[in-house]
Design an enzyme around this catalytic site. Structure first.
Site, PDB file in Angstrom:
ATOM      1  N   ALA A 167      12.297  -2.495 -23.856  1.00 51.67           N
ATOM      2  CA  ALA A 167      10.973  -1.922 -23.614  1.00 51.67           C
ATOM      3  C   ALA A 167       9.941  -3.020 -23.378  1.00 51.67           C
ATOM      4  O   ALA A 167       9.947  -4.051 -24.048  1.00 51.67           O
ATOM      5  CB  ALA A 167      10.562  -1.065 -24.801  1.00 51.67           C
TER       6      ALA A 167
ATOM      7  N   LEU B 276       3.213  20.422  25.218  1.00 49.39           N
ATOM      8  CA  LEU B 276       1.860  19.960  25.512  1.00 49.39           C
ATOM      9  C   LEU B 276       1.315  19.184  24.316  1.00 49.39           C
ATOM     10  O   LEU B 276       1.141  19.740  23.234  1.00 49.39           O
ATOM     11  CB  LEU B 276       0.953  21.150  25.833  1.00 49.39           C
ATOM     12  CG  LEU B 276       1.450  22.104  26.937  1.00 49.39           C
ATOM     13  CD1 LEU B 276       0.424  23.191  27.205  1.00 49.39           C
ATOM     14  CD2 LEU B 276       1.777  21.340  28.218  1.00 49.39           C
TER      15      LEU B 276
ATOM     16  N   HIS C 247      12.650   2.124 -21.030  1.00 52.47           N
ATOM     17  CA  HIS C 247      11.255   2.493 -21.223  1.00 52.47           C
ATOM     18  C   HIS C 247      10.285   1.358 -20.927  1.00 52.47           C
ATOM     19  O   HIS C 247      10.561   0.195 -21.187  1.00 52.47           O
ATOM     20  CB  HIS C 247      10.974   2.975 -22.658  1.00 52.47           C
ATOM     21  CG  HIS C 247      12.107   2.772 -23.615  1.00 52.47           C
ATOM     22  ND1 HIS C 247      12.827   3.815 -24.125  1.00 52.47           N
ATOM     23  CD2 HIS C 247      12.679   1.652 -24.123  1.00 52.47           C
ATOM     24  CE1 HIS C 247      13.782   3.351 -24.923  1.00 52.47           C
ATOM     25  NE2 HIS C 247      13.712   2.051 -24.932  1.00 52.47           N
TER      26      HIS C 247
ATOM     27  N   LYS D  22      10.545  -1.895  -8.077  1.00 53.71           N
ATOM     28  CA  LYS D  22      10.105  -2.122  -6.706  1.00 53.71           C
ATOM     29  C   LYS D  22      11.013  -3.134  -6.021  1.00 53.71           C
ATOM     30  O   LYS D  22      11.241  -4.222  -6.537  1.00 53.71           O
ATOM     31  CB  LYS D  22       8.648  -2.621  -6.715  1.00 53.71           C
ATOM     32  CG  LYS D  22       7.974  -2.683  -5.339  1.00 53.71           C
ATOM     33  CD  LYS D  22       8.153  -3.978  -4.605  1.00 53.71           C
ATOM     34  CE  LYS D  22       7.494  -5.144  -5.271  1.00 53.71           C
ATOM     35  NZ  LYS D  22       7.606  -6.383  -4.425  1.00 53.71           N
TER      36      LYS D  22
ATOM     37  N   ALA E 168      13.385 -11.162 -27.960  1.00 49.62           N
ATOM     38  CA  ALA E 168      12.197 -10.326 -27.792  1.00 49.62           C
ATOM     39  C   ALA E 168      10.925 -11.162 -27.824  1.00 49.62           C
ATOM     40  O   ALA E 168      10.807 -12.125 -28.583  1.00 49.62           O
ATOM     41  CB  ALA E 168      12.155  -9.271 -28.884  1.00 49.62           C
TER      42      ALA E 168
ATOM     43  N   GLN F  31      -0.745  13.174  31.719  1.00 43.96           N
ATOM     44  CA  GLN F  31      -1.601  14.128  32.418  1.00 43.96           C
ATOM     45  C   GLN F  31      -2.740  13.416  33.135  1.00 43.96           C
ATOM     46  O   GLN F  31      -3.358  12.491  32.591  1.00 43.96           O
ATOM     47  CB  GLN F  31      -2.176  15.142  31.430  1.00 43.96           C
ATOM     48  CG  GLN F  31      -3.063  16.204  32.079  1.00 43.96           C
ATOM     49  CD  GLN F  31      -3.507  17.268  31.096  1.00 43.96           C
ATOM     50  OE1 GLN F  31      -3.125  17.248  29.935  1.00 43.96           O
ATOM     51  NE2 GLN F  31      -4.302  18.224  31.555  1.00 43.96           N
TER      52      GLN F  31
ATOM     53  N   ARG G 139       9.610   2.486  -6.305  1.00 39.90           N
ATOM     54  CA  ARG G 139       8.870   2.177  -5.093  1.00 39.90           C
ATOM     55  C   ARG G 139       9.846   1.779  -3.988  1.00 39.90           C
ATOM     56  O   ARG G 139      11.042   1.642  -4.224  1.00 39.90           O
ATOM     57  CB  ARG G 139       7.840   1.090  -5.396  1.00 39.90           C
ATOM     58  CG  ARG G 139       6.690   1.609  -6.273  1.00 39.90           C
ATOM     59  CD  ARG G 139       5.862   0.494  -6.851  1.00 39.90           C
ATOM     60  NE  ARG G 139       5.297  -0.359  -5.816  1.00 39.90           N
ATOM     61  CZ  ARG G 139       4.700  -1.531  -6.066  1.00 39.90           C
ATOM     62  NH1 ARG G 139       4.609  -1.982  -7.317  1.00 39.90           N
ATOM     63  NH2 ARG G 139       4.217  -2.253  -5.083  1.00 39.90           N
TER      64      ARG G 139
END
EC number: 2.7.7.23
Length: 431
Positions: A353, A8, A336, A325, A396, A74, A308
Site C-alpha cells: 500500500a 452527405l 491498494h 499508467k 517499508a 462539393q 490509464r
C-alpha cells in the site's frame, strides 16, 4: 448488393458551437461519420462521402478506419445545398441511397427496407406527435405529395406529425434527370434535394413514403442531441456484449466505447468506464473502475481502480485506489493505494500500500523495472530510472534511488529511536 450509397457530410454544423466539424464529434469513442459509413458498408461496396467544410480533417479522421471510401468535394460556391452536394457524384450502380453523416444511429437492417419498397423514389418519413421545427410531409394516395416548410405551412398542415427524416433512395436515371433542373431561387440561395419531390410529382411519378424509427434516424445538430445519441449508442453496445456472454451488474451505469473488445467470460460491475480500444479477457472489473486504452487478461481490477492508456495487465490483482499508467504487470498483486507509472513488474511480485513509482524528473519520464518475486513494502518510493532484480525486498517506507540486486534487502530510512519517559517530561514542561 447492387447499391451505391452517398453520405452527405459537407456541413459545418454551426449549432454544435464548436471548431470541430459536426460529423467528427464523437460518441462512444468514434466519430459520428464512422458509424454511418460502417452501416453503409454492410450494404454496398460503393460508398461515397461528400465533403466541404474542413474536408482534409474529415478525410484524415475516417481513413483510420476505412481505406476504400470515395470522397467528393462539393462545389459549395456554385452549387451549395443538399441538391448541390449530389451534383459531383459518380455512382457505380443503378440504385442510389442518400444518407446524412450526422445520423450515427442508423442501422443497415432498417436501410434494407428502402430496397424492399420497390419504387424508383423512396423517401424516409417520421411520424411524430409534434412535428414543430420540421418541414411537414403531405402524403396523398400512397405517395408523398409535397414537403412544406413550417413557416409556409397552413394550420392544417402544421397539425401533421409526418416529417422528412432526410434519407432517400433514387433510381440513377431519375436523379440524372432532375438534378440539372434544380434551381436556387430561395432565401438561402441553395439547391435543395427536397425540390426533386415536387418535380417528380409534377411528372406523375410515385414518391413512396417509408415510415422509419425516430431513434435510428435521429439527426445530431447540437451537444444536447449528441448526448442523447450517445446514451442510445452505449445502450446498444452493452446489449451486444451481454448477448455475447459478458455479465454486467446494473448495466445502465456502465460506459463502454465502440472499440472495446471482450473475450471469454467477463464480469463488469456497476459504474465502470472502459474506453478506447481496450481489450478485456476472462476478467472481473469491479465497481467504479476506469480502464482507458488498455489490455486486461485473466485479472481482477478494482473497485475504484484506474488503468490509464497503454497498460497491459495479465493474471494480476489490481485493488482499490490503484492507478497504473503505461505499464506491464504480469502475475502481480497491487492491492491498494499505489501509483505505478512507466514500469514493468514481473510475476510473483507484491506491491504494498502507498507505493509510488516516481517516474517524472520534471523534463521526461523514466522506467522502473521490478523483477520476479519482489516484495515492495508499504509507503515506498521508487525513483526512476531504477531496477529491482528478482527475489529482493524493499523495506517499508524506503526511498529507492539506486538499483537493487537479486536477493538483496534495500532500506533507506532513519533508524527508529525510542526515548523512555519523554511523554511525561514533554507535557509536564508545558504546565
Amino acid at each position: 448488393m447492387n447499391l451505391s450509397i452517398v453520405i452527405l457530410a459537407a456541413g459545418a454544423g454551426t449549432r454544435m458551437k464548436s471548431k470541430t466539424p459536426k460529423v467528427l464529434h464523437t460518441l462512444c469513442g468514434r466519430e459520428m461519420l464512422y458509424y454511418v459509413i460502417k452501416e453503409a458498408k454492410k450494404l454496398s461496396d460503393d460508398v461515397s462521402v461528400v465533403l466541404f467544410h474542413e474536408s482534409e480533417m474529415v478525410k484524415k479522421s475516417i481513413e483510420k478506419y476505412f481505406s476504400d471510401i470515395r470522397y467528393v468535394i462539393q462545389d459549395h460556391v456554385n452549387y451549395p445545398g443538399t441538391g448541390g452536394a449530389l451534383m459531383g457524384i459518380e455512382p457505380k450502380y443503378q440504385k442510389i441511397l442518400v444518407l446524412n453523416g450526422d445520423m450515427p444511429l442508423v442501422e443497415a437492417e432498417e436501410l434494407k427496407q428502402f430496397l424492399r419498397a420497390g419504387s424508383d423514389f423512396v423517401m424516409s418519413v417520421l411520424d411524430l406527435e409534434d412535428g414543430s421545427g420540421y418541414g411537414r410531409v403531405v402524403i396523398h394516395g400512397g405517395s408523398v405529395e409535397r414537403i412544406v416548410e413550417e413557416k409556409d405551412a397552413t394550420g392544417e398542415e402544421k397539425s401533421l406529425g409526418t416529417v422528412n427524416a432526410g434519407v432517400y433512395l433514387f433510381d440513377r436515371a431519375l436523379l440524372a434527370c432532375y438534378l440539372p433542373r434544380l434551381k436556387n431561387d430561395n432565401a438561402q440561395k441553395e439547391f435543395y434535394l427536397t425540390d426533386v419531390v415536387e418535380m417528380a410529382r409534377k411528372d406523375r411519378l410515385i414518391v413512396a413514403p417509408l415510415f422509419v424509427k425516430e431513434e435510428n434516424f435521429k439527426g445530431v445538430n447540437s451537444k444536447a442531441d449528441l448526448a442523447e445519441a450517445e446514451a442510445i449508442m452505449t445502450g446498444r453496445i452493452r446489449r451486444r456484449w451481454m448477448r455475447e456472454g459478458v455479465r454486467m451488474r446494473l448495466p445502465e451505469t456502465i460506459y463502454i466505447d465502440e472499440g472495446v473488445k471482450f473475450v471469454g467470460e467477463c464480469f463488469i460491475e456497476n459504474g465502470v468506464s472502459i474506453t478506447g480500444d481496450s481489450y478485456i479477457e476472462e476478467s472481473h472489473i469491479k465497481a467504479h473502475s476506469v480502464i482507458e486504452e488498455s489490455r486486461v487478461i485473466r485479472s481482477d481490477v478494482g473497485p475504484m481502480a484506474h488503468l490509464r492508456p497503454q497498460c497491459e495487465v495479465t493474471e494480476t490483482h489490481i485493488g482499490n485506489f490503484v492507478e497504473v499508467k503505461k505499464s506491464k504487470l504480469t502475475g502481480v498483486k497491487a492491492g491498494h493505494l499505489s501509483y505505478l507509472g512507466d514500469c514493468e513488474v514481473d510475476e510473483g511480485s507484491n506491491i504494498g500500500a502507498g507505493v509510488i513509482t516516481c517516474n517524472y524528473d520534471g523534463k521526461k519520464k523514466h522506467l522502473t523495472k521490478i523483477g520476479k518475486n519482489v516484495f515492495v513494502g508499504s509507503d515506498s518510493q521508487l525513483v526512476a530510472p531504477v531496477s529491482i532484480e528478482d527475489d529482493s525486498i524493499i523495506g517499508a517506507g524506503s526511498t529507492i534511488t539506486k538499483n537493487v540486486k537479486s536477493g538483496e534487502l534495500a532500506l533507506s530510512r532513519a533508524k527508529q529511536e525510542n526515548i523512555a519517559g519523554f511523554f511525561a517530561r514533554y507535557f509536564s514542561s508545558s504546565k
